[in-house]
Design a protein around this motif. Sequence first.
Motif, mmCIF file in Angstrom:
data_model
loop_
_atom_site.group_PDB
_atom_site.id
_atom_site.type_symbol
_atom_site.label_atom_id
_atom_site.label_comp_id
_atom_site.label_asym_id
_atom_site.label_seq_id
_atom_site.Cartn_x
_atom_site.Cartn_y
_atom_site.Cartn_z
ATOM 1 N N GLN A 110 0.836 -1.186 0.000
ATOM 2 C CA GLN A 110 0.000 0.000 0.000
ATOM 3 C C GLN A 110 0.886 1.257 0.000
ATOM 4 O O GLN A 110 1.896 1.310 0.687
ATOM 5 N N GLY A 111 0.482 2.197 -0.810
ATOM 6 C CA GLY A 111 1.220 3.454 -0.849
ATOM 7 C C GLY A 111 2.414 3.429 -1.776
ATOM 8 O O GLY A 111 3.127 4.415 -1.939
ATOM 9 N N SER A 112 2.655 2.281 -2.407
ATOM 10 C CA SER A 112 3.818 2.213 -3.293
ATOM 11 C C SER A 112 3.564 3.020 -4.573
ATOM 12 O O SER A 112 4.492 3.318 -5.320
ATOM 13 N N GLY A 113 2.302 3.368 -4.809
ATOM 14 C CA GLY A 113 1.971 4.134 -6.011
ATOM 15 C C GLY A 113 1.307 3.242 -7.048
ATOM 16 O O GLY A 113 1.251 3.581 -8.235
ATOM 17 N N LYS A 114 0.792 2.125 -6.592
ATOM 18 C CA LYS A 114 0.207 1.127 -7.494
ATOM 19 C C LYS A 114 -0.945 1.684 -8.330
ATOM 20 O O LYS A 114 -0.938 1.568 -9.557
ATOM 21 N N THR A 115 -1.924 2.278 -7.624
ATOM 22 C CA THR A 115 -3.111 2.767 -8.330
ATOM 23 C C THR A 115 -2.735 3.866 -9.325
ATOM 24 O O THR A 115 -3.157 3.848 -10.488
ATOM 25 N N THR A 116 -1.900 4.791 -8.878
ATOM 26 C CA THR A 116 -1.434 5.863 -9.765
ATOM 27 C C THR A 116 -0.724 5.262 -10.980
ATOM 28 O O THR A 116 -0.924 5.678 -12.114
ATOM 29 N N ARG A 141 -8.800 -1.142 0.692
ATOM 30 C CA ARG A 141 -8.694 0.274 1.060
ATOM 31 C C ARG A 141 -9.949 1.019 0.618
ATOM 32 O O ARG A 141 -10.265 1.055 -0.572
ATOM 33 N N GLN A 147 -10.468 6.535 -6.211
ATOM 34 C CA GLN A 147 -9.207 7.079 -6.747
ATOM 35 C C GLN A 147 -8.991 6.606 -8.189
ATOM 36 O O GLN A 147 -8.704 7.399 -9.077
ATOM 37 N N LYS A 249 8.285 7.016 -7.791
ATOM 38 C CA LYS A 249 8.827 8.123 -6.980
ATOM 39 C C LYS A 249 10.329 8.321 -7.192
ATOM 40 O O LYS A 249 11.064 8.620 -6.252
ATOM 41 N N ASP A 251 11.477 10.648 -8.620
ATOM 42 C CA ASP A 251 11.686 12.090 -8.621
ATOM 43 C C ASP A 251 12.040 12.595 -7.226
ATOM 44 O O ASP A 251 12.607 13.665 -7.078
ATOM 45 N N GLY A 274 8.370 5.774 -12.404
ATOM 46 C CA GLY A 274 7.469 6.894 -12.131
ATOM 47 C C GLY A 274 8.304 8.061 -11.666
ATOM 48 O O GLY A 274 9.167 7.918 -10.803
ATOM 49 N N GLY A 276 6.880 11.289 -10.925
ATOM 50 C CA GLY A 276 6.067 12.375 -10.379
ATOM 51 C C GLY A 276 4.637 11.910 -10.202
ATOM 52 O O GLY A 276 4.288 10.783 -10.558
ATOM 53 N N GLU A 277 3.816 12.801 -9.645
ATOM 54 C CA GLU A 277 2.439 12.404 -9.359
ATOM 55 C C GLU A 277 1.538 12.474 -10.578
ATOM 56 O O GLU A 277 0.463 11.902 -10.604
HETATM 57 N N1 LIG Z 1 6.339 11.965 -6.367
HETATM 58 C C1 LIG Z 1 5.708 10.868 -6.800
HETATM 59 N N2 LIG Z 1 4.583 10.459 -6.202
HETATM 60 C C2 LIG Z 1 3.982 9.362 -6.666
HETATM 61 C C3 LIG Z 1 4.486 8.616 -7.751
HETATM 62 N N3 LIG Z 1 3.658 7.565 -7.965
HETATM 63 C C4 LIG Z 1 2.668 7.664 -7.043
HETATM 64 N N4 LIG Z 1 2.859 8.746 -6.251
HETATM 65 C C5 LIG Z 1 2.063 9.207 -5.105
HETATM 66 O O1 LIG Z 1 2.124 8.232 -4.080
HETATM 67 C C6 LIG Z 1 0.944 8.219 -3.312
HETATM 68 C C7 LIG Z 1 0.397 6.794 -3.202
HETATM 69 O O2 LIG Z 1 -0.010 6.371 -4.473
HETATM 70 P P1 LIG Z 1 -1.231 5.366 -4.705
HETATM 71 O O3 LIG Z 1 -1.307 5.156 -6.147
HETATM 72 O O4 LIG Z 1 -2.432 5.829 -4.001
HETATM 73 O O5 LIG Z 1 -0.669 4.101 -3.927
HETATM 74 P P2 LIG Z 1 -1.193 2.599 -3.948
HETATM 75 O O6 LIG Z 1 0.027 1.762 -3.919
HETATM 76 O O7 LIG Z 1 -2.143 2.359 -5.022
HETATM 77 O O8 LIG Z 1 -1.901 2.454 -2.597
HETATM 78 P P3 LIG Z 1 -3.034 1.350 -2.267
HETATM 79 O O9 LIG Z 1 -4.069 1.455 -3.317
HETATM 80 O O10 LIG Z 1 -3.533 1.792 -0.956
HETATM 81 O O11 LIG Z 1 -2.357 0.069 -2.221
HETATM 82 C C8 LIG Z 1 -0.005 9.167 -4.020
HETATM 83 O O12 LIG Z 1 0.001 10.399 -3.340
HETATM 84 C C9 LIG Z 1 0.588 9.331 -5.408
HETATM 85 O O13 LIG Z 1 0.283 10.568 -5.976
HETATM 86 C C10 LIG Z 1 5.706 9.072 -8.380
HETATM 87 O O14 LIG Z 1 6.254 8.480 -9.321
HETATM 88 N N5 LIG Z 1 6.271 10.200 -7.856
#
Ligand SMILES: Nc1nc2c(ncn2[C@@H]2O[C@H](COP(=O)(O)OP(=O)(O)OP(=O)(O)O)[C@@H](O)[C@H]2O)c(=O)[nH]1
Length: 495
Positions: A110-116, A141, A147, A249, A251, A274, A276-277
């Motif tokens: 979680q939080g690794s940026g998977k969904t993004t 979640r 999201q 991340k 960046d 990745g 950036g956001e």
């Molecule tokens: N700076 C930066 N932020 C990123 C990057 N990829 C994702 N994020 C940020 O990281 C945070 C977590 O990203 P999510 O995509 O919500 O993470 P997730 O892994 O899907 O989390 P779960 O769905 O809870 O498992 C968000 O605030 C994103 O905007 C990146 O390459 N660079």
Amino acid sequence: MVLAELGGSISRALQQMSNATIIDEKVLAECLNEITRALLQADVQFKLVRDMTNNIKKIVNLDDLAAGHNKRRIIQQAIFNELCKMLDPGKPSFTPKKGKTSVVMFVGLQGSGKTTTCTKYAFYHQKKGWKPALVCADTFRAGAFDQLKQNATKAKIPFYGSYMESDPVKIAVEGVERFKKENCDLIIVDTSGRHKQEAALFEEMRQVSEATKPDLVIFVMDSSIGQAAFDQAQAFKQSVAVGAVIVTKMDGHAKGGGALSAVAATKSPVIFIGTGEHMDEFEVFDVKPFVSRLLGMGDWSGFMDKIHEVVPMDQQPELLQKLSEGSFTLRIMYEQFQNILKMGPIGQVFSMLPGFSAELMPKGREKESQAKIKRYMTMMDSMTDKELDSPTPKIMNDSRIMRIARGSGRQLREVMEMLEEYKRLAKIWSKMKGLKIPKKGEMSALSRNMNAQHMSKVLPPQMLKQIGGMGGLQTLMKQMGSGKDMMGMFGGGDK
Ligand SMILES: Nc1nc2c(ncn2[C@@H]2O[C@H](COP(=O)(O)OP(=O)(O)OP(=O)(O)O)[C@@H](O)[C@H]2O)c(=O)[nH]1
């Protein structure tokens, strides 16, 4: 230590070695120690670093090298190769084919940026003419579906998910079925993440995988997790058939060395990073250009790709033509500034060209750089067509400079500074004169047209020195057999 610093440290170690009059065991050992330190500080796993330095020592047997061989070059080449080897598991990942349905499942903490990253991946392919779709199988979640829905809607990508259903397997299967019927060629399944590795997460992931039979499982990893990367990646690999890695991340101020460890743990290649956001802050990852950049060698092919991405299609042939003629006018600079500002993250484009980024756009100061570029553009708005299209800056006499300063409400000093910047860029681009700039997907054309003369102009001077000047470069190119390999080494080559 962030990756950029790692690159700097390695380059410095190589440079120090190059400065030594004689390269003996001691000099080599010092250089390798420096590199080891840099890699460890960047969070690369100790075992990997040790293996790498041992390999280099084995390859570079100073006693065996016949007199006359360029030892520096051999050492540099060995370091380059070893870093590439670390990042390249030796086999490419499954690559989905446009027009043929593929299911790609995303896993990660979680939080690794998977969904993004799922959306970025879909968006990337959509821009290239694919028909992607997103399935949210994250029922753990609260808010995960919202999201994904929000991101997907913004990018106009079809999505599937449920607020009511709590069984991720059921949702995944339904979503995949639906999009198969709709003839989507890239069906992306986002799965749940947890705060830490836990049995329930892995079991759920395994079930989703079993039910949807993905063609590719992508492990998404936050680049800031450092040394934990190896164990985390391995744990995921043991539960599902991870086939590729995306590091997010890159960046931030993360220690990017974890990426190297993740590759080692999963034996799967990093395919994207990745940066950036935002949706488009996503780059294809290629080992050789990455290592080239890491070692401060520039990334020529990445730069060409960016030109194709950033510059509007209708302006591309004209721009490339002008650049290959060596004529870099103020108007070209203006138009490129426009494109860069439109695209957002400014450093991305020029940082790929050797020697470019440091001066115009120092890292971490992107905002100031943007403001500077906007200031330059205001001044250029006060220029006449003749001034903008002049093939030489000589036209800019005192009275013209004064008029531009008055017209744009800026100081004379600032106009002069802008013109200096222009001259600097024009000088770099003038070196491209005669160089055949390839169209997209035609890197081999560039390679064929690349001779040592051109290469020497494109390479940063300190690197040319390391190779052993023009003579060394010619020998190296001959030894490498073909321009293609050469381009590979310096970041080019077909993909
Ligand atoms: N700076 C930066 N932020 C990123 C990057 N990829 C994702 N994020 C940020 O990281 C945070 C977590 O990203 P999510 O995509 O919500 O993470 P997730 O892994 O899907 O989390 P779960 O769905 O809870 O498992 C968000 O605030 C994103 O905007 C990146 O390459 N660079």
